[in-house]
Design a protein around this motif. Structure first.
Motif, mmCIF file in Angstrom:
data_model
loop_
_atom_site.group_PDB
_atom_site.id
_atom_site.type_symbol
_atom_site.label_atom_id
_atom_site.label_comp_id
_atom_site.label_asym_id
_atom_site.label_seq_id
_atom_site.Cartn_x
_atom_site.Cartn_y
_atom_site.Cartn_z
ATOM 1 N N ALA A 67 -2.853 -2.419 9.871
ATOM 2 C CA ALA A 67 -4.004 -1.969 10.652
ATOM 3 C C ALA A 67 -3.568 -1.302 11.952
ATOM 4 O O ALA A 67 -4.129 -0.278 12.360
ATOM 5 C CB ALA A 67 -4.926 -3.149 10.948
ATOM 6 N N ASN A 68 -2.555 -1.859 12.614
ATOM 7 C CA ASN A 68 -2.067 -1.268 13.861
ATOM 8 C C ASN A 68 -1.512 0.132 13.643
ATOM 9 O O ASN A 68 -1.600 0.987 14.526
ATOM 10 C CB ASN A 68 -0.983 -2.165 14.470
ATOM 11 N N ARG A 69 -0.965 0.370 12.460
ATOM 12 C CA ARG A 69 -0.396 1.686 12.164
ATOM 13 C C ARG A 69 -1.435 2.688 11.712
ATOM 14 O O ARG A 69 -1.359 3.864 12.080
ATOM 15 C CB ARG A 69 0.683 1.567 11.069
ATOM 16 N N ALA A 70 -2.401 2.257 10.912
ATOM 17 C CA ALA A 70 -3.199 3.222 10.151
ATOM 18 C C ALA A 70 -4.688 3.183 10.412
ATOM 19 O O ALA A 70 -5.405 4.037 9.882
ATOM 20 C CB ALA A 70 -2.951 3.009 8.652
ATOM 21 N N ASN A 71 -5.208 2.240 11.202
ATOM 22 C CA ASN A 71 -6.654 2.196 11.400
ATOM 23 C C ASN A 71 -7.127 3.446 12.139
ATOM 24 O O ASN A 71 -6.575 3.818 13.182
ATOM 25 C CB ASN A 71 -7.034 0.937 12.184
ATOM 26 N N THR A 244 -7.449 -1.540 7.392
ATOM 27 C CA THR A 244 -6.012 -1.264 7.354
ATOM 28 C C THR A 244 -5.712 0.188 6.976
ATOM 29 O O THR A 244 -4.562 0.530 6.687
ATOM 30 C CB THR A 244 -5.311 -2.202 6.350
ATOM 31 N N GLY A 245 -6.753 1.028 6.959
ATOM 32 C CA GLY A 245 -6.558 2.451 6.706
ATOM 33 C C GLY A 245 -6.270 2.805 5.262
ATOM 34 O O GLY A 245 -5.610 3.809 4.985
ATOM 35 N N GLN A 246 -6.781 1.994 4.329
ATOM 36 C CA GLN A 246 -6.521 2.228 2.915
ATOM 37 C C GLN A 246 -7.829 2.416 2.157
ATOM 38 O O GLN A 246 -8.885 1.962 2.589
ATOM 39 C CB GLN A 246 -5.757 1.040 2.316
ATOM 40 N N SER A 247 -7.729 3.068 1.018
ATOM 41 C CA SER A 247 -8.883 3.201 0.145
ATOM 42 C C SER A 247 -9.133 1.880 -0.577
ATOM 43 O O SER A 247 -8.189 1.254 -1.078
ATOM 44 C CB SER A 247 -8.634 4.301 -0.894
ATOM 45 N N PRO A 248 -10.382 1.406 -0.636
ATOM 46 C CA PRO A 248 -10.662 0.142 -1.328
ATOM 47 C C PRO A 248 -10.194 0.125 -2.773
ATOM 48 O O PRO A 248 -9.838 -0.941 -3.295
ATOM 49 C CB PRO A 248 -12.185 0.018 -1.226
ATOM 50 N N SER A 249 -10.180 1.301 -3.419
ATOM 51 C CA SER A 249 -9.777 1.343 -4.823
ATOM 52 C C SER A 249 -8.290 1.065 -5.012
ATOM 53 O O SER A 249 -7.848 0.750 -6.110
ATOM 54 C CB SER A 249 -10.131 2.710 -5.416
ATOM 55 N N ARG A 250 -7.522 1.187 -3.922
ATOM 56 C CA ARG A 250 -6.070 0.991 -4.023
ATOM 57 C C ARG A 250 -5.604 -0.305 -3.369
ATOM 58 O O ARG A 250 -4.404 -0.508 -3.184
ATOM 59 C CB ARG A 250 -5.346 2.167 -3.371
ATOM 60 N N PHE A 251 -6.540 -1.158 -3.001
ATOM 61 C CA PHE A 251 -6.171 -2.356 -2.260
ATOM 62 C C PHE A 251 -6.647 -3.601 -2.999
ATOM 63 O O PHE A 251 -7.792 -3.660 -3.463
ATOM 64 C CB PHE A 251 -6.794 -2.321 -0.862
ATOM 65 N N THR A 252 -5.777 -4.565 -3.109
ATOM 66 C CA THR A 252 -6.114 -5.857 -3.713
ATOM 67 C C THR A 252 -5.498 -6.956 -2.873
ATOM 68 O O THR A 252 -4.316 -6.889 -2.522
ATOM 69 C CB THR A 252 -5.598 -5.959 -5.155
ATOM 70 N N LEU A 253 -6.297 -7.959 -2.554
ATOM 71 C CA LEU A 253 -5.825 -9.101 -1.782
ATOM 72 C C LEU A 253 -5.755 -10.306 -2.704
ATOM 73 O O LEU A 253 -6.791 -10.815 -3.147
ATOM 74 C CB LEU A 253 -6.761 -9.377 -0.603
ATOM 75 N N ALA A 254 -4.544 -10.720 -3.017
ATOM 76 C CA ALA A 254 -4.372 -11.838 -3.942
ATOM 77 C C ALA A 254 -4.839 -13.136 -3.304
ATOM 78 O O ALA A 254 -4.759 -13.329 -2.088
ATOM 79 C CB ALA A 254 -2.897 -11.960 -4.338
ATOM 80 N N ALA A 255 -5.335 -14.033 -4.143
ATOM 81 C CA ALA A 255 -5.795 -15.339 -3.665
ATOM 82 C C ALA A 255 -4.600 -16.233 -3.383
ATOM 83 O O ALA A 255 -3.572 -16.168 -4.063
ATOM 84 C CB ALA A 255 -6.713 -15.986 -4.698
ATOM 85 N N LEU A 256 -4.738 -17.058 -2.341
ATOM 86 C CA LEU A 256 -3.701 -18.038 -2.052
ATOM 87 C C LEU A 256 -3.837 -19.235 -2.982
ATOM 88 O O LEU A 256 -4.926 -19.539 -3.474
ATOM 89 C CB LEU A 256 -3.806 -18.513 -0.604
#
Length: 484
Positions: A67-71, A244-256
């Motif tokens: 996020a600091n880099r790309a927002n 974080t400056g990304q497209s939602p279609s390319r982002f996945t947050l894995a579950a802990l």
């Protein structure tokens, strides 16, 4: 030469307009909601480390770096900061004279008293002009420009802190939903086994068909709620992608996993003294710098009531032929000084002065309101954390009691001494209490992030003196400053 000496002497005089002083504030000695709460040793939040590392979550740390880099909101604020720097530099340029160069060649036909003449003229020269800052108008404009730059730097820090806190809060909510999803997965598995049990007992003629229907309804309801949880998580995941400056279609947050989620502890954050909040929040610092700029602009407006002094000089060569252009007789020069004073403008200067004073008064009110809002946010989140801590303790007891009730009800049903309605009631109560406990955990984490943001995230107003777009956009250089 006399005019130059007088101008140089006057330029050292004090600038017109009021000198800036922070308006008095009635600050409390301590936060009301912090009294007697959390005696444990707190974790300091300062510029020595990124504030989000107090949660000890590697995934969160990686998301913050991204996020600091790309927002894009941070990128926009950095551009606005560079614009403010350029405006301040433009104001500072008025301290210096303006230099110019000229060269010309003309061919003209003239008629004077019947005598027609065709001739050439060549010229080459330098010119300079300077308006001494006798009344301090330029000094006040530079002061306003510098304050505007500092305000923009504070805005950049505030924008970064806002993005970071929003990202952290969204992330905490996702993890709270992960806890609830695992809870529902276990409940769905248990409900499926209960349904199988009632079906076998119904086939054996031990229970009524209504028990089977009740078990089926309970299972389907839990499955529907699990889908709803996934819908909420998906939306938060999309929000994190954009932050974080990304497209939602390319982002996945894995579950802990269960262990990783359970280890997310709520940090104890010291709010400090109320008086230090003035230096720790970028929005308060920005409001003060705007107030300082407005104060300086009063001096700029009042300087218009005084006469202007303009010094000028020029020199060069002028000749009818190129060959003779640099000969001694072709040299020309001029020196001059001018004094100008507006006698009547229909009240324009007075209106500008009144406007500047009104703008300053408005900025003072805005500054004080920003300070009050900052105190409110700290008090709100201190109270929220304290009360949620108490609520979580009661909720833990409710979970323990409801789980015992569930086990007893199921044992009684298997023994034939209770109806399935009692089992469903106990199971639903247990699930509700466990889900409430998971939601409370998420609310505590979100409130802790809000408290860190309300106290500035480790940022300090002294960072304004050294901030720059290049350094502020590099997370590794200033990681804990409101951003870094």
């Amino acid at each position: 030469m006399t005019a130059v000496a007088v101008a140089a002497l006057l330029s050292g005089c004090a600038a017109v307009g009021p000198d800036y002083a922070r308006p008095p504030l009635d600050l409390p000695l301590a936060y009301k909601e912090n009294a007697g709460w959390k005696p444990a040793t707190p974790q300091l939040i300062d510029a020595s480390q990124p504030w989000w590392e107090v949660y000890h979550d590697a995934t969160l740390n990686a998301l913050m770096a991204q996020a600091n880099r790309a927002n894009q909101n941070i990128q926009q604020s950095e551009a606005v900061y560079r614009e403010a720097q350029a405006i301040a530099a433009a104001a500072r340029a008025n301290f210096f004279p303006t230099l110019g160069a000229n060269a010309g060649a003309t061919r003209a036909r003239t008629n004077s008293s019947g005598a027609v003449k065709l001739g050439d003229d060549y010229s080459l020269g330098l010119s300079a002009s300077w308006e001494p800052d006798v009344w301090g108008s330029v000094r006040r404009a530079v002061e306003a420009g510098d304050a505007g730059t500092q305000a923009s730097a504070a805005d950049l820090a505030g924008a970064r802190l806002s993005i970071q806190s929003t990202l952290a809060q969204d992330y905490m909510q996702v993890r709270a939903l992960d806890l609830q999803k695992k809870l529902y997965a276990a409940s769905i598995d248990a409900y499926a086994k209960s349904l199988a049990l009632t079906q076998h007992q119904y086939a054996a003629g031990v229970v009524l068909r209504s028990d089977v229907a009740l078990a089926q309804s309970q299972l389907a309801q839990a499955q529907a709620q699990a889908v709803d949880l996934q819908a909420q998580r998906t939306q938060l995941e999309h929000a994190i992608a954009v932050l974080t400056g990304q497209s939602p279609s390319r982002f996945t947050l894995a579950a802990l996993d269960d262990q990783g989620t359970a280890q997310m502890a709520v940090p104890v954050v010291p709010p400090g003294l109320p008086s230090t909040l003035l230096e720790r929040r970028p929005d308060i610092a920005g409001a003060e710098q705007r107030m300082r700029a407005a104060n300086a602009n009063i001096g700029v407006a009042q300087a218009a009531f005084y006469p202007q002094i303009m010094l000028s000089a020029s020199g060069g060569f002028s000749s009818a032929t190129i060959g003779a252009l640099f000969n001694t007789p072709s040299r020309i020069f001029s020196l001059g000084a001018a004094l100008a004073q507006t006698i009547f403008d229909g009240g324009l200067r007075r209106a500008h002065s009144d406007q500047a004073i009104a703008t300053y008064d408005a900025s003072v009110a805005q500054y004080k309101q920003t300070v009050l809002a900052g105190f409110q946010q700290v008090e709100d989140n201190l109270a929220t954390l304290r009360l949620l801590d108490e609520e979580a303790a009661y909720q833990a007891k409710a979970v323990e009691a409801s789980q015992l009730s569930e086990r007893l009800a199921l044992s009684q049903y298997r023994a034939g001494t209770a109806t399935y309605l009692g089992v469903v009631t106990a199971q639903n109560l247990s699930l509700t209490n466990q889900r409430t406990a998971a939601q409370l955990r998420g609310r505590q984490l979100v409130a802790s992030v809000a408290l860190i943001a309300a106290t500035g995230g480790g940022w300090n107003a002294t960072d304004l003196a050294t901030s720059s777009p290049s350094s502020s956009s590099t997370a590794s250089k200033t990681p804990a400053r409101a951003g870094s």
